[in-house]
Motif scaffolding. Structure first.
Motif, PDB file in Angstrom:
ATOM      1  N   CYS A  86      23.097  29.081  54.925  1.00  0.00           N
ATOM      2  CA  CYS A  86      22.489  27.781  55.235  1.00  0.00           C
ATOM      3  C   CYS A  86      23.541  26.773  55.689  1.00  0.00           C
ATOM      4  CB  CYS A  86      21.756  27.227  54.016  1.00  0.00           C
ATOM      5  SG  CYS A  86      20.282  28.136  53.538  1.00  0.00           S
ATOM      6  N   GLN A  87      24.773  26.949  55.223  1.00  0.00           N
ATOM      7  CA  GLN A  87      25.860  26.026  55.562  1.00  0.00           C
ATOM      8  C   GLN A  87      26.684  26.509  56.747  1.00  0.00           C
ATOM      9  OE1 GLN A  87      27.651  26.052  51.655  1.00  0.00           O
ATOM     10  NE2 GLN A  87      26.795  24.045  51.198  1.00  0.00           N
ATOM     11  N   GLY A  88      26.334  27.656  57.307  1.00  0.00           N
ATOM     12  CA  GLY A  88      27.067  28.179  58.445  1.00  0.00           C
ATOM     13  C   GLY A  88      28.437  28.723  58.081  1.00  0.00           C
ATOM     14  N   ALA A  89      28.621  29.092  56.813  1.00  0.00           N
ATOM     15  CA  ALA A  89      29.899  29.624  56.339  1.00  0.00           C
ATOM     16  C   ALA A  89      29.981  31.128  56.607  1.00  0.00           C
ATOM     17  CB  ALA A  89      30.062  29.336  54.849  1.00  0.00           C
TER      18      ALA A  89
ATOM     19  N   LEU B 143      29.954  34.999  55.974  1.00  0.00           N
ATOM     20  CA  LEU B 143      29.073  35.819  55.137  1.00  0.00           C
ATOM     21  C   LEU B 143      29.742  37.132  54.785  1.00  0.00           C
ATOM     22  CD1 LEU B 143      25.748  35.382  57.143  1.00  0.00           C
ATOM     23  CD2 LEU B 143      26.640  33.939  55.305  1.00  0.00           C
ATOM     24  N   ASP B 144      29.350  37.681  53.638  1.00  0.00           N
ATOM     25  CA  ASP B 144      29.762  39.029  53.271  1.00  0.00           C
ATOM     26  C   ASP B 144      28.607  39.672  52.507  1.00  0.00           C
ATOM     27  OD1 ASP B 144      29.905  38.150  50.587  1.00  0.00           O
ATOM     28  OD2 ASP B 144      32.092  37.959  50.631  1.00  0.00           O
ATOM     29  N   HIS B 145      28.866  40.808  51.897  1.00  0.00           N
ATOM     30  CA  HIS B 145      27.814  41.571  51.218  1.00  0.00           C
ATOM     31  C   HIS B 145      27.138  40.778  50.097  1.00  0.00           C
ATOM     32  CE1 HIS B 145      31.382  42.171  48.739  1.00  0.00           C
ATOM     33  NE2 HIS B 145      30.558  42.411  47.751  1.00  0.00           N
ATOM     34  N   ARG B 146      27.790  39.767  49.567  1.00  0.00           N
ATOM     35  CA  ARG B 146      27.194  38.988  48.481  1.00  0.00           C
ATOM     36  C   ARG B 146      26.031  38.127  48.963  1.00  0.00           C
ATOM     37  NH1 ARG B 146      32.873  36.996  46.307  1.00  0.00           N
ATOM     38  NH2 ARG B 146      32.997  36.678  48.546  1.00  0.00           N
ATOM     39  N   SER B 147      25.963  37.861  50.262  1.00  0.00           N
ATOM     40  CA  SER B 147      24.786  37.190  50.819  1.00  0.00           C
ATOM     41  C   SER B 147      23.568  38.100  50.702  1.00  0.00           C
ATOM     42  CB  SER B 147      25.016  36.815  52.283  1.00  0.00           C
ATOM     43  OG  SER B 147      26.014  35.842  52.392  1.00  0.00           O
TER      44      SER B 147
ATOM     45  N   ASP C 106      27.555  30.037  44.158  1.00  0.00           N
ATOM     46  CA  ASP C 106      28.914  30.469  44.485  1.00  0.00           C
ATOM     47  C   ASP C 106      28.945  31.998  44.547  1.00  0.00           C
ATOM     48  OD1 ASP C 106      31.646  31.235  44.426  1.00  0.00           O
ATOM     49  OD2 ASP C 106      32.175  29.412  43.330  1.00  0.00           O
ATOM     50  N   THR C 107      29.420  32.546  45.648  1.00  0.00           N
ATOM     51  CA  THR C 107      29.437  33.999  45.808  1.00  0.00           C
ATOM     52  C   THR C 107      30.246  34.687  44.711  1.00  0.00           C
ATOM     53  OG1 THR C 107      31.306  33.829  47.341  1.00  0.00           O
ATOM     54  CG2 THR C 107      29.106  33.933  48.303  1.00  0.00           C
TER      55      THR C 107
END
Length: 107
Positions: free
Chosen positions: A6-9, A11-15, A75-76
């Motif tokens: 949502c913040q455009g940060a 991404l990794d598998h935790r998403s 927090d991931t």
């Protein structure tokens, strides 16, 4: 969408594990944990708000609810770090609280 998405940060598998938490929550409660008046409001809820408590009348074991809530951490680093970690936790829970027609842990 995960808070980081949502913040455009990055991404990794935790998403994906966050998405799994969304699916588990909605499967159990029948409603998504975050639903705003519009897409911007929904994104805001994903980024800021904790998930609503799973209604007590559903009698969801607290350990399962905790797995879901951990998967929905903002927090991931606070989420489970792998799908196998979630599988292990759910299998341990099922071993402690057998369910009719359950054939045993997933390998």
């Amino acid at each position: 969408m995960s808070p980081e998405q949502c913040q455009g940060a990055e991404l990794d598998h935790r998403s994906d594990l966050y998405a799994l938490g969304i699916i588990m929550y909605e499967t159990i409660t029948g409603v998504p944990p975050f639903k705003g008046k519009n897409i911007v409001d929904t994104f805001h809820k994903h980024i800021i708000e904790p998930p609503p408590a799973i209604p007590e009348e559903l009698a969801v074991p607290s350990k399962l609810a905790n797995i879901i809530y951990q998967s929905l951490a903002k927090d991931t680093d606070d989420r489970p770090q792998s799908a196998s970690e979630i599988t292990t936790e759910i299998n341990q829970l099922l071993m402690q609280q057998p369910i009719a027609n359950w054939s045993g842990p997933v390998s």
